[in-house]
Design an enzyme around this catalytic site. Structure first.
Site, mmCIF file in Angstrom:
data_model
loop_
_atom_site.group_PDB
_atom_site.id
_atom_site.type_symbol
_atom_site.label_atom_id
_atom_site.label_comp_id
_atom_site.label_asym_id
_atom_site.label_seq_id
_atom_site.Cartn_x
_atom_site.Cartn_y
_atom_site.Cartn_z
ATOM 1 N N CYS A 198 0.814 -1.222 0.000
ATOM 2 C CA CYS A 198 0.000 0.000 0.000
ATOM 3 C C CYS A 198 0.846 1.271 0.000
ATOM 4 C CB CYS A 198 -0.959 -0.006 1.181
ATOM 5 S SG CYS A 198 -2.201 -1.311 1.058
ATOM 6 N N HIS B 110 -11.897 9.775 -9.753
ATOM 7 C CA HIS B 110 -10.760 9.765 -10.681
ATOM 8 C C HIS B 110 -9.727 10.837 -10.343
ATOM 9 C CE1 HIS B 110 -13.386 7.053 -12.843
ATOM 10 N NE2 HIS B 110 -12.297 6.612 -13.442
ATOM 11 N N GLU C 132 -12.821 -0.126 0.436
ATOM 12 C CA GLU C 132 -11.830 -0.075 -0.637
ATOM 13 C C GLU C 132 -11.870 -1.350 -1.474
ATOM 14 O OE1 GLU C 132 -8.301 2.630 1.325
ATOM 15 O OE2 GLU C 132 -8.149 0.465 1.492
#
EC number: 4.-.-.-
Length: 118
Positions: free
Chosen positions: A25, A69, A108
């Protein structure tokens, strides 16, 4: 207590720069986020609602205009953009506009959720 919730979606990238460099991550990566806003009230309004779902449209616009985005580290201006951090951020935004807000959940991945509920 009456409770309602509504689900929202956006896609974005982030990087958890505070993690060791070998942590997956710590690398730039993205998610298809799911955000669930939960509202509650002891009494229903004159229309029989906790809140009309249509009144959550400004939150959808907020997500679309500011998060979808985008690179979340840049949007929020820090290196620790975790699901927990996002849940708190979205809770604060919603609570200031929709006083019935009691919790926000952020996913997520299909198997992970973080929630902020004071």
């Amino acid at each position: 207590m009456f409770r309602i919730s509504k689900e929202f979606h956006f896609s974005a990238s982030h990087q958890l720069c505070q993690l060791p460099p070998d942590h997956q991550c710590a690398r730039l990566h993205g998610h298809n986020y799911i955000v669930v806003v939960e509202l509650a009230a002891a009494k229903l309004n004159s229309f029989g609602f906790v809140r009309d779902y249509h009144e959550l449209a400004p939150f959808k616009r907020y997500l679309d205009e500011n998060f979808d985005h985008r690179h979340l580290n840049e949007v929020l201006g820090h290196d620790a953009v975790t699901a927990e951090c996002l849940a708190r951020h979205f809770y604060d935004w919603c609570k200031s506009r929709l006083p019935e807000t009691v919790a926000v959940r952020v996913s997520e991945t299909p198997k992970t959720w973080a929630e902020y509920r004071p």
